[in-house]
Design a protein around this motif. Structure first.
Motif, PDB file in Angstrom:
ATOM      1  N   PHE A  65      30.457  22.965 -21.310  1.00 56.01           N
ATOM      2  CA  PHE A  65      29.102  22.825 -21.320  1.00 56.01           C
ATOM      3  C   PHE A  65      28.500  22.430 -22.612  1.00 56.01           C
ATOM      4  O   PHE A  65      29.286  22.898 -23.788  1.00 56.01           O
ATOM      5  CB  PHE A  65      28.478  23.956 -20.659  1.00 56.01           C
ATOM      6  CG  PHE A  65      28.619  24.031 -19.157  1.00 56.01           C
ATOM      7  CD1 PHE A  65      27.872  23.286 -18.301  1.00 56.01           C
ATOM      8  CD2 PHE A  65      29.566  25.048 -18.948  1.00 56.01           C
ATOM      9  CE1 PHE A  65      28.183  23.671 -17.211  1.00 56.01           C
ATOM     10  CE2 PHE A  65      29.844  25.109 -17.396  1.00 56.01           C
ATOM     11  CZ  PHE A  65      28.961  24.657 -16.559  1.00 56.01           C
ATOM     12  N   LEU A  66      27.460  21.797 -22.684  1.00 52.00           N
ATOM     13  CA  LEU A  66      26.570  21.574 -23.896  1.00 52.00           C
ATOM     14  C   LEU A  66      26.311  22.912 -24.468  1.00 52.00           C
ATOM     15  O   LEU A  66      25.617  23.592 -24.040  1.00 52.00           O
ATOM     16  CB  LEU A  66      25.632  20.478 -23.607  1.00 52.00           C
ATOM     17  CG  LEU A  66      24.558  20.054 -24.785  1.00 52.00           C
ATOM     18  CD1 LEU A  66      25.297  19.071 -25.624  1.00 52.00           C
ATOM     19  CD2 LEU A  66      23.228  19.523 -24.212  1.00 52.00           C
ATOM     20  N   VAL A  67      26.538  22.813 -25.966  1.00 53.26           N
ATOM     21  CA  VAL A  67      26.463  23.976 -26.661  1.00 53.26           C
ATOM     22  C   VAL A  67      25.674  23.715 -27.870  1.00 53.26           C
ATOM     23  O   VAL A  67      24.967  24.724 -28.496  1.00 53.26           O
ATOM     24  CB  VAL A  67      27.570  24.889 -26.905  1.00 53.26           C
ATOM     25  CG1 VAL A  67      28.074  25.501 -25.773  1.00 53.26           C
ATOM     26  CG2 VAL A  67      28.535  23.931 -27.837  1.00 53.26           C
ATOM     27  N   ALA A  68      25.690  22.721 -28.374  1.00 54.50           N
ATOM     28  CA  ALA A  68      24.897  22.301 -29.618  1.00 54.50           C
ATOM     29  C   ALA A  68      24.537  20.942 -29.552  1.00 54.50           C
ATOM     30  O   ALA A  68      25.236  19.921 -29.003  1.00 54.50           O
ATOM     31  CB  ALA A  68      25.699  22.742 -30.844  1.00 54.50           C
TER      32      ALA A  68
ATOM     33  N   GLN B  46      25.195  13.885 -32.521  1.00 51.80           N
ATOM     34  CA  GLN B  46      26.184  14.876 -31.738  1.00 51.80           C
ATOM     35  C   GLN B  46      25.660  15.527 -30.768  1.00 51.80           C
ATOM     36  O   GLN B  46      24.734  15.931 -30.856  1.00 51.80           O
ATOM     37  CB  GLN B  46      27.009  15.209 -32.825  1.00 51.80           C
ATOM     38  CG  GLN B  46      27.638  14.841 -33.827  1.00 51.80           C
ATOM     39  CD  GLN B  46      28.339  15.793 -34.650  1.00 51.80           C
ATOM     40  OE1 GLN B  46      28.043  16.886 -34.707  1.00 51.80           O
ATOM     41  NE2 GLN B  46      29.797  15.478 -35.143  1.00 51.80           N
ATOM     42  N   LEU B  47      26.546  15.511 -29.545  1.00 49.20           N
ATOM     43  CA  LEU B  47      26.560  16.327 -28.594  1.00 49.20           C
ATOM     44  C   LEU B  47      27.887  17.162 -28.371  1.00 49.20           C
ATOM     45  O   LEU B  47      29.055  16.323 -28.888  1.00 49.20           O
ATOM     46  CB  LEU B  47      26.583  15.788 -27.129  1.00 49.20           C
ATOM     47  CG  LEU B  47      25.313  14.863 -26.810  1.00 49.20           C
ATOM     48  CD1 LEU B  47      25.302  14.264 -25.424  1.00 49.20           C
ATOM     49  CD2 LEU B  47      24.056  15.724 -26.866  1.00 49.20           C
TER      50      LEU B  47
ATOM     51  N   GLY C 223      18.749  12.361 -21.218  1.00 54.01           N
ATOM     52  CA  GLY C 223      18.699  13.904 -20.880  1.00 54.01           C
ATOM     53  C   GLY C 223      19.951  14.577 -21.043  1.00 54.01           C
ATOM     54  O   GLY C 223      19.919  15.536 -20.791  1.00 54.01           O
ATOM     55  N   CYS C 224      21.073  13.929 -21.263  1.00 58.86           N
ATOM     56  CA  CYS C 224      22.275  14.727 -21.187  1.00 58.86           C
ATOM     57  C   CYS C 224      22.329  15.555 -22.331  1.00 58.86           C
ATOM     58  O   CYS C 224      22.711  16.871 -22.542  1.00 58.86           O
ATOM     59  CB  CYS C 224      23.608  13.928 -21.541  1.00 58.86           C
ATOM     60  SG  CYS C 224      24.297  13.603 -19.923  1.00 58.86           S
ATOM     61  N   ALA C 225      21.547  15.310 -23.485  1.00 62.67           N
ATOM     62  CA  ALA C 225      21.005  16.184 -24.739  1.00 62.67           C
ATOM     63  C   ALA C 225      20.090  17.426 -24.193  1.00 62.67           C
ATOM     64  O   ALA C 225      20.065  18.303 -25.231  1.00 62.67           O
ATOM     65  CB  ALA C 225      20.649  15.507 -25.944  1.00 62.67           C
ATOM     66  N   GLU C 226      19.821  17.330 -23.127  1.00 63.74           N
ATOM     67  CA  GLU C 226      18.500  18.468 -22.761  1.00 63.74           C
ATOM     68  C   GLU C 226      18.871  19.331 -21.519  1.00 63.74           C
ATOM     69  O   GLU C 226      18.122  20.043 -21.061  1.00 63.74           O
ATOM     70  CB  GLU C 226      17.235  17.738 -22.612  1.00 63.74           C
ATOM     71  CG  GLU C 226      16.892  16.888 -23.606  1.00 63.74           C
ATOM     72  CD  GLU C 226      16.505  17.393 -24.779  1.00 63.74           C
ATOM     73  OE1 GLU C 226      16.148  18.687 -24.782  1.00 63.74           O
ATOM     74  OE2 GLU C 226      16.712  16.922 -25.867  1.00 63.74           O
TER      75      GLU C 226
ATOM     76  N   PHE D 150      28.201  17.648 -18.111  1.00 59.89           N
ATOM     77  CA  PHE D 150      29.671  18.445 -18.390  1.00 59.89           C
ATOM     78  C   PHE D 150      30.933  17.838 -18.238  1.00 59.89           C
ATOM     79  O   PHE D 150      30.797  16.608 -17.424  1.00 59.89           O
ATOM     80  CB  PHE D 150      29.489  19.791 -17.646  1.00 59.89           C
ATOM     81  CG  PHE D 150      29.854  19.616 -16.146  1.00 59.89           C
ATOM     82  CD1 PHE D 150      31.014  19.739 -15.691  1.00 59.89           C
ATOM     83  CD2 PHE D 150      28.870  19.436 -15.342  1.00 59.89           C
ATOM     84  CE1 PHE D 150      31.369  19.629 -14.459  1.00 59.89           C
ATOM     85  CE2 PHE D 150      29.048  19.580 -14.109  1.00 59.89           C
ATOM     86  CZ  PHE D 150      30.217  19.695 -13.623  1.00 59.89           C
ATOM     87  N   TYR D 151      31.815  18.426 -19.259  1.00 63.79           N
ATOM     88  CA  TYR D 151      33.157  17.753 -18.960  1.00 63.79           C
ATOM     89  C   TYR D 151      34.140  18.692 -18.055  1.00 63.79           C
ATOM     90  O   TYR D 151      33.675  19.964 -18.534  1.00 63.79           O
ATOM     91  CB  TYR D 151      33.814  17.627 -20.294  1.00 63.79           C
ATOM     92  CG  TYR D 151      33.451  16.182 -20.914  1.00 63.79           C
ATOM     93  CD1 TYR D 151      33.858  15.065 -20.825  1.00 63.79           C
ATOM     94  CD2 TYR D 151      32.106  16.198 -21.769  1.00 63.79           C
ATOM     95  CE1 TYR D 151      33.416  13.838 -21.469  1.00 63.79           C
ATOM     96  CE2 TYR D 151      31.700  15.275 -22.289  1.00 63.79           C
ATOM     97  CZ  TYR D 151      32.450  13.982 -22.356  1.00 63.79           C
ATOM     98  OH  TYR D 151      31.856  12.731 -22.912  1.00 63.79           O
TER      99      TYR D 151
END
Length: 142
Positions: free
Chosen positions: A31-34, A39-40, A87-90, A95-96
């Motif tokens: 999951f996106l953590v930072a 960068q994502l 929006g993937c940054a938000e 997710f991967y």
């Protein structure tokens, strides 16, 4: 008669070997953590994946696992940039899932932004070469 006595033992052995799947066969969900303007960073307990959207001199995707690192190009550069902006940054809607098979990475990238959802299934070899196995996209009813 002898074979009937062995049947329960064989079934038990099959069941125990099926239950002892190694961690390399299980998919880690990242999951996106930072994030920052370039960068994502997606993370699980065992894998760290960084998508770099700015010029860095190295390949834009880095996957780190088990003291190894694979650097690779985009799965789909245009889509990656679009999702970064849309929006993937938000959201946790992107997710991967990563599965390690020796030195090869098998993965799935799932995204849901605005009224669109999609997913990629891909494979990355130890040299960083990406092979997209499938891609699907669909509109979500509003």
């Amino acid at each position: 008669m002898q074979s009937l006595k062995l049947l329960p033992l064989l079934l038990l052995l099959q069941l125990s070997s099926a239950c002892s799947v190694s961690n390399q066969q299980l998919a880690d969900r990242l999951f996106l953590v930072a994030k920052n303007e370039c960068q994502l960073i997606f993370k699980s307990d065992d894998v760290l994946l960084t998508e770099n959207f700015c010029e860095s001199g190295s390949k834009p995707i880095s996957i780190q696992f088990a003291k190894k690192e694979i650097q690779t190009g985009w799965i789909d550069e245009a889509t990656s940039h679009f999702l970064f902006q849309e929006g993937c940054a938000e959201t946790q809607g992107c997710f991967y899932e990563i599965k390690l098979r020796g030195s090869t990475v098998q993965g799935r990238f799932v995204y849901q932004v605005n009224l669109t959802e999609g997913e990629y299934h891909f494979e990355i070899d130890p040299a960083g070469q990406v092979k997209v196995l499938s891609h699907s996209v669909r509109d979500i009813a509003s």
